[in-house]
Design a protein around this motif. Structure first.
Motif: not given
Length: 343
Positions: A194-213, A226-230
């Motif tokens: 998962l090429m995620n957005c930066p850690h500081t974005f609110l939207s980073a956490q829902p994407r991380l939860r999606a990967m965990q699920r 498995m999760v990368l952050y720009g």
């Protein structure tokens, strides 16, 4: 006559906190509320209803505040945010408002913690509009309460999770990201990142939860790498994040990008490395826009229907202005997958 500024100074709180107390906002802690109310009682402060009524005079204008993590630039390199989400949402907003009595003013706002930096968009500070649409995912812990303290109706568009504090229109970020991951898995990909957005974005956490699920449901052991952050929300940061991951030994045969610029940044690294899309690595972008169709190969993407989000936000604002006391609402606009050649 004592002012809100003086009340705030005596109570040791911000002016926005005093405004929240005066508006009976649930955002204020009980002890803070009691302290402010005690100062109000001791000083005999009486709100200036004439001034408040004047400040609430209808302008027949609505504001669109575009929240960003980068200063606007005339540069079109892939180190810049593209802003297409906000543009597509605005199209839906403006189309819906075309037959209404309201005109629209647009402001770009870069939240900053620097001393002396504006803490509120100008449209809210100067009360130039009857209502404001907040576009983007950069609402921090202070900005939304400060905006609410102005008393101007707000509709937030694109925030990652529903809010009970203001009306909001969102996409199913976690569900859409999960669907993209599963689409790659069903195509036989097993080393999915998962090429995620930066850690500081609110939207980073829902994407991380999606990967965990996704990992739980497929029996795939979850590993943090498995999760990368720009560093920023642009193609250059995504390219660099994937480069560093590759150099550290992590390999992927499938990638989900947080957005088209993240997916395109990953594609640039793969091109430089001599890897082919989709033969070697399949890629799906969360959020579909014109960049996806222009890519080579064209990007499969989750279309989150930004124009529909904008139209729905306009409906909510018009309803709120007609009936300010109605309950706050959160609406999730359903998304769908657009199949192209990157998978």
């Amino acid at each position: 006559m004592i002012t809100i500024r003086e009340i705030a100074a005596i109570a040791g709180v911000s002016r926005s906190t005093v405004s929240l107390v005066l508006n009976n906002s649930p955002l204020v802690k009980a002890e803070t509320r009691e302290k402010v109310l005690a100062v109000i009682q001791d000083t005999g402060y009486v709100p200036n209803s004439n001034a408040r009524n004047l400040s609430w005079r209808a302008t027949k204008c609505l504001g669109i505040v575009i929240l960003s993590d980068q200063k606007r630039s005339a540069c079109y390199d892939y180190s810049q945010s593209v802003g297409l989400f906000s543009l597509n949402v605005m199209q839906g907003l403006i189309d819906r408002l075309a037959d209404s009595e309201y005109s629209v003013i647009i402001e770009y706002f870069l939240p900053s913690s620097a001393p002396g930096a504006p803490q509120l968009p100008k449209l809210l500070r100067e009360r130039k509009v009857d209502g404001v649409f907040l576009l983007g995912g950069f609402l921090d812990g202070h900005l939304l309460p400060d905006c609410l303290a102005t008393g101007i109706p707000l509709v937030a568009v694109g925030i990652d999770s529903p809010s009970t504090l203001c009306d909001c229109v969102i996409s199913n970020l976690e569900g859409g990201t999960y669907d993209a991951l599963m689409a790659l898995y069903r195509r036989g990909r097993r080393q999915i990142g998962l090429m995620n957005c930066p850690h500081t974005f609110l939207s980073a956490q829902p994407r991380l939860r999606a990967m965990q699920r996704f990992c739980r449901d497929t029996g795939t052991p979850f590993q943090p790498d498995m999760v990368l952050y720009g560093q920023h929300n642009n193609g250059e940061s995504a390219c660099q994040a994937l480069r560093e991951s590759w150099q550290a030994g992590r390999r992927f045969d499938g990638l989900v990008g947080a957005n088209p610029q993240a997916a395109l940044g990953a594609m640039r690294f793969l091109y430089e490395t001599g890897l082919r899309v989709p033969q070697d690595v399949s890629i799906i972008s969360y959020e579909d826009n014109s960049l996806c169709g222009y890519a080579t190969p064209p990007l499969t993407a989750v279309n989150i229907r930004q124009d529909a989000m904008g139209a729905q936000a306009a409906e909510m604002m018009l309803s709120r202005l007609a009936d300010p006391k109605q309950p706050m609402r959160s609406i999730v606009v359903p998304s769908y997958m657009v199949e192209r050649e990157s998978v």
